[in-house]
Each structure stands twice: as C-alpha cells, then as structure tokens.
Scaffold this motif. Structure first.
Motif, short mmCIF file in Angstrom:
data_model
loop_
_atom_site.label_atom_id
_atom_site.label_comp_id
_atom_site.label_asym_id
_atom_site.label_seq_id
_atom_site.Cartn_x
_atom_site.Cartn_y
_atom_site.Cartn_z
N ARG A 138 0.82 -1.22 0.00
CA ARG A 138 0.00 0.00 0.00
C ARG A 138 0.86 1.27 0.00
O ARG A 138 0.37 2.36 -0.30
CB ARG A 138 -0.91 0.02 1.24
CG ARG A 138 -1.87 -1.15 1.32
CD ARG A 138 -2.67 -1.09 2.61
NE ARG A 138 -3.50 -2.26 2.82
CZ ARG A 138 -3.06 -3.39 3.38
NH1 ARG A 138 -1.80 -3.47 3.77
NH2 ARG A 138 -3.86 -4.42 3.55
N HIS A 139 2.12 1.12 0.36
CA HIS A 139 3.01 2.28 0.46
C HIS A 139 3.79 2.52 -0.83
O HIS A 139 4.63 3.43 -0.87
CB HIS A 139 4.00 2.10 1.61
CG HIS A 139 3.35 2.03 2.96
ND1 HIS A 139 2.99 3.14 3.68
CD2 HIS A 139 2.97 0.97 3.71
CE1 HIS A 139 2.44 2.77 4.82
NE2 HIS A 139 2.42 1.46 4.87
N THR A 140 3.53 1.74 -1.87
CA THR A 140 4.32 1.88 -3.10
C THR A 140 4.15 3.26 -3.71
O THR A 140 5.13 3.91 -4.11
CB THR A 140 3.90 0.81 -4.13
OG1 THR A 140 4.04 -0.49 -3.53
CG2 THR A 140 4.78 0.88 -5.37
N ASN A 141 2.92 3.75 -3.78
CA ASN A 141 2.65 5.03 -4.43
C ASN A 141 2.29 6.14 -3.46
O ASN A 141 1.98 7.26 -3.87
CB ASN A 141 1.52 4.86 -5.45
CG ASN A 141 1.91 3.89 -6.56
OD1 ASN A 141 3.00 3.95 -7.08
ND2 ASN A 141 1.00 2.97 -6.89
N THR A 142 2.29 5.86 -2.18
CA THR A 142 2.08 6.88 -1.15
C THR A 142 3.23 6.80 -0.16
O THR A 142 3.77 5.73 0.10
CB THR A 142 0.75 6.67 -0.41
OG1 THR A 142 0.75 5.38 0.23
CG2 THR A 142 -0.43 6.77 -1.36
N TYR A 199 7.93 -12.44 7.41
CA TYR A 199 8.15 -12.01 6.03
C TYR A 199 7.83 -10.53 5.87
O TYR A 199 6.80 -10.06 6.37
CB TYR A 199 7.27 -12.83 5.07
CG TYR A 199 7.55 -14.31 5.12
CD1 TYR A 199 8.42 -14.90 4.21
CD2 TYR A 199 6.96 -15.11 6.10
CE1 TYR A 199 8.70 -16.25 4.27
CE2 TYR A 199 7.24 -16.47 6.17
CZ TYR A 199 8.11 -17.04 5.25
OH TYR A 199 8.39 -18.37 5.32
N LEU A 200 8.71 -9.81 5.18
CA LEU A 200 8.48 -8.41 4.85
C LEU A 200 8.41 -8.30 3.33
O LEU A 200 9.36 -8.66 2.63
CB LEU A 200 9.61 -7.53 5.39
CG LEU A 200 9.54 -6.04 5.04
CD1 LEU A 200 8.25 -5.42 5.57
CD2 LEU A 200 10.76 -5.29 5.58
N ILE A 201 7.27 -7.82 2.81
CA ILE A 201 7.03 -7.76 1.37
C ILE A 201 6.98 -6.30 0.94
O ILE A 201 6.17 -5.52 1.47
CB ILE A 201 5.71 -8.48 1.00
CG1 ILE A 201 5.76 -9.93 1.47
CG2 ILE A 201 5.46 -8.41 -0.50
CD1 ILE A 201 4.48 -10.71 1.22
N ILE A 202 7.85 -5.92 0.00
CA ILE A 202 7.96 -4.53 -0.45
C ILE A 202 7.93 -4.50 -1.97
O ILE A 202 8.70 -5.21 -2.63
CB ILE A 202 9.26 -3.88 0.05
CG1 ILE A 202 9.40 -4.00 1.57
CG2 ILE A 202 9.32 -2.41 -0.36
CD1 ILE A 202 10.72 -3.48 2.11
N ASP A 203 7.08 -3.67 -2.52
CA ASP A 203 7.01 -3.48 -3.96
C ASP A 203 7.86 -2.28 -4.37
O ASP A 203 7.85 -1.25 -3.69
CB ASP A 203 5.55 -3.25 -4.37
CG ASP A 203 5.34 -3.32 -5.87
OD1 ASP A 203 6.17 -3.92 -6.56
OD2 ASP A 203 4.33 -2.77 -6.35
#
Length: 388
Positions: free
Chosen positions: A192-196, A276-280
């Motif tokens: 959710r933080h990819t574009n904000t 697990y930490l998932i980051i785009d």
C-alpha cells in the motif's frame, strides 16, 4: 510457520502455473551458508532458506501481481476470510465455471511439514473454497530437497466437508490445524506504500535508525492518544516542533527519510518474529546504498537470527549484484500472461555478473522491446513536427 513453496494454477492473469520456492535450490557452500537460514535444525539435512527473495522485470511485467499472490496466500494460511483478505483481485477475471488451485507447502515449529491443496471458485461474485485437503509429515522423513514435497504416502489429516454448518465457505480448513498447533505465519506487507509515502509508525523508533536517514534530526517522539498523536520533532540547533498528525511530518522530513523509517521499523518487527516483509518497488525514494544495506541486514545472522525473509520487487538490475547466488532471483515477464522464472534455471553459473546478463537481453524479455522503442521515438519526432 515458514513457507517452502507456493504453486498456483488457473489464475486469470498468469500464462501457466506460477511456482515460487522459498528454499535454496542450488547447492549451499561455506562461502554463503552464513547468509542463509537452515530450515531444519538437524545437521544431517542441509536444506536452507534464502533470506532475501527478489522479483525483477520491466514495467507492467507482473511483479506487483506476484507479490499480491504471496500476500493472498499468507492471508489464507492465517485464517482470514478470502472475501476480505487484501489483494483478492488476483482472482479478477475468474468466472463461475473456472477454478484456481493452490498447492502450498510450509514448515511448522513442531518439526512438521504441511501440504495444503485448495481449490477456489466464484459464486455470485464471491470467492468460495470448492475443495481442500491438508497433509502433514514429520521433518524426520525429509532426506533431500525432492523429498520435501513428496506426500504420496501421507494420509490427509483434514479434508473439507462443505456440508458442515460451522465451516465458512471462504475460510481455509487450516484454521483448525493452526488452533491445534498454536502456530501462525508472520507477514508484514508494504504494498500500500508503493505510491504513497507517509510515516505510519505508532510509537518511537530507535534514534540510531532516524540518524541513519537524517543525521540532522536530534529526536522524533511519537505518542498515540485516543483522537490524535503527540509528535515532537527536533532538529539539531533548532527549536522543538510539535505536531498532531503524522501527515504533517511530510513538511519536515524527506521522502527518503519517511520511506526509510517505515521500512526499517517493519524490518525490525519481522526480525523479532522470523516473519516475512514484502515490499514493492523497493528502490522508490531510496538510493542504492540504502537498499543494499537492507538486503545485507536480512543476510546477517546476528541481525536476523530467526530467519526473517525480505521479499521485494525492483526495476533495478544493479541490485541483483548484491546476491552471490542465482536461486533467490526471479525474472518476471508478461508475454500473453505473467510468468516468473528462477534465475538458477536460466543462468547456471553464479559468477556471471547478473545485472549485465539482465540488461543485455540475454535472458529475453528483460529489456523494453526494440519495436516499441522505435514507435515511441517516431511518435516524439512526429509531435515535434506537428508543433512547428
């Protein structure tokens, strides 16, 4: 609970079956053993987990969709309703006659390996579980990587019966097993933080972490109240700034500092849980050295003793050179459907510079198409002439 493999068939956006392995497929040598985690504590079974898993591809190749797939499966394993779990849009396009099947392999803390087979469908726009079985076996039966996934001689410990009145049709049967073993899968996703980019902490974070991103900050204190927050920010040599909304910090902190604090606070959380930490698009708002630092921390056993895993997507081929191995890199393409191929199957040698192999086009489908480039170039030239 630790993931070993996710395999999904029938997803509308994918070309074929999508298989993601979380264990090390290539042979582990003494040089890189210290950067990985043993899946089993027994010395006789040398099966390891890669503590970092990366997905790289050009724009619109499907990297984000694959991360959503992993997050969706984690939600299913954590007893969430599939109609409320985030990123259920990976099933968009599925009609009422089509089915999607998931084969998920995982490892429990009680030295048990599980295999969950789940078949999903849609009914009146709702996701429903049509069929499901759970098999388990002791890790003592595992003698090789291949035997990890051999459940032919194992009986089902749970089978779905949709006639049972208490069983919700969109919650996995693994809820019963999780209740019995008191085991869960710890997952933090930042999709959710990819574009904000807004600070999303609810309490103080270590000053050493803040100083890493902005040494001019003397302190940043955050306290949550019933209605708003008490935020106190002080730069070296300046007066204290008092704020009440995290969004107000955007006026004082750089985008890199905000992204850095959010990311490293979540990393600290999964280091403690072994999750697990998932980051785009991990490189957003960061320079390469900060991303490299994060990757190295996950591969440091002193920082990451419980074997937490970083799963990320990127456009930047240079980040691949942080890895000594090929089996923790997936090449993502979208050619008549999304596919993800492990680099170890494409590039047998670990000593070849990965960024050069990727950028050269040797791996195919990893650089923008020449025809598309020429069409764009002609359109830009045409627009210049039209403006004269």
């Amino acid at each position: 609970m630790k993931l070993l493999r996710i395999s999904a068939s029938g997803l509308p956006l994918f070309k074929d079956k999508c298989q993601i392995d979380f264990f090390a497929q290539q042979r582990v040598t003494g040089d890189n053993e210290e950067k990985m985690s043993r899946i089993f504590s027994r010395d006789s079974t040398r099966i390891y987990q890669n503590n970092v898993l990366s997905f790289i591809g050009i724009n619109a190749s499907g990297k984000t969709t694959i991360l959503k797939l992993v997050s969706f499966v984690c939600g299913m394993l954590n007893n969430q309703s599939l109609n409320n779990v985030p990123y259920r849009e990976i099933l968009d396009g599925l009609n009422d006659t089509e089915k999607v099947s998931f084969d998920v392999f995982f490892y429990f803390e009680n030295a048990t390996i599980g295999y969950l087979h789940t078949v999903l469908g849609k009914s009146k726009e709702k996701i429903i579980i049509l069929d499901e079985t759970l098999k388990t076996k002791s890790s003592s039966k595992v003698t090789s990587k291949i035997s990890l996934f051999d459940f032919d001689d194992c009986d089902s410990v749970l089978s779905r019966n949709n006639d049972e009145a208490f069983l919700l049709d969109d919650v996995s049967i693994i809820v019963a097993f999780n209740k019995k073993t008191h085991d869960t899968l710890s997952m933090t996703e930042m999709l959710r933080h990819t574009n904000t980019n807004q600070l999303s902490i609810s309490d103080d974070c270590p000053i050493e972490m803040i100083a890493f991103f902005d040494p001019s900050i003397e302190y940043l204190h955050v306290k949550s109240n019933s209605k708003d927050k008490d935020i106190r920010l002080k730069f070296v040599g300046d007066e204290e700034i008092v704020l009440h909304q995290l969004s107000d910090l955007n006026r004082y902190l750089s985008s890199g500092t905000i992204k850095g604090i959010n990311t490293f606070v979540n990393a600290l959380k999964v280091f403690k849980s072994g999750g697990y930490l998932i980051i785009d698009e991990i490189e957003n708002h960061f320079n390469r050295e900060i991303v490299s630092t994060l990757i190295r921390l996950f591969m440091d056993k002193r920082v990451n003793p419980k074997g937490a895993m970083l799963i990320f997507s990127t456009h930047y081929a240079e980040l691949l050179d942080e890895f000594e191995r090929n089996d923790n890199i997936y090449i993502v393409r979208n050619r008549n459907g999304i596919s993800a191929e492990n680099l170890a199957t494409l590039l047998k040698r670990n000593d070849i510079k990965k960024s050069e192999a990727y950028q050269s086009g040797f791996l195919e489908g990893t650089v923008p198409m020449y025809d598309a480039y020429m069409d764009l170039k002609k359109a830009l030239i045409r627009s210049q002439k039209e403006g004269e």
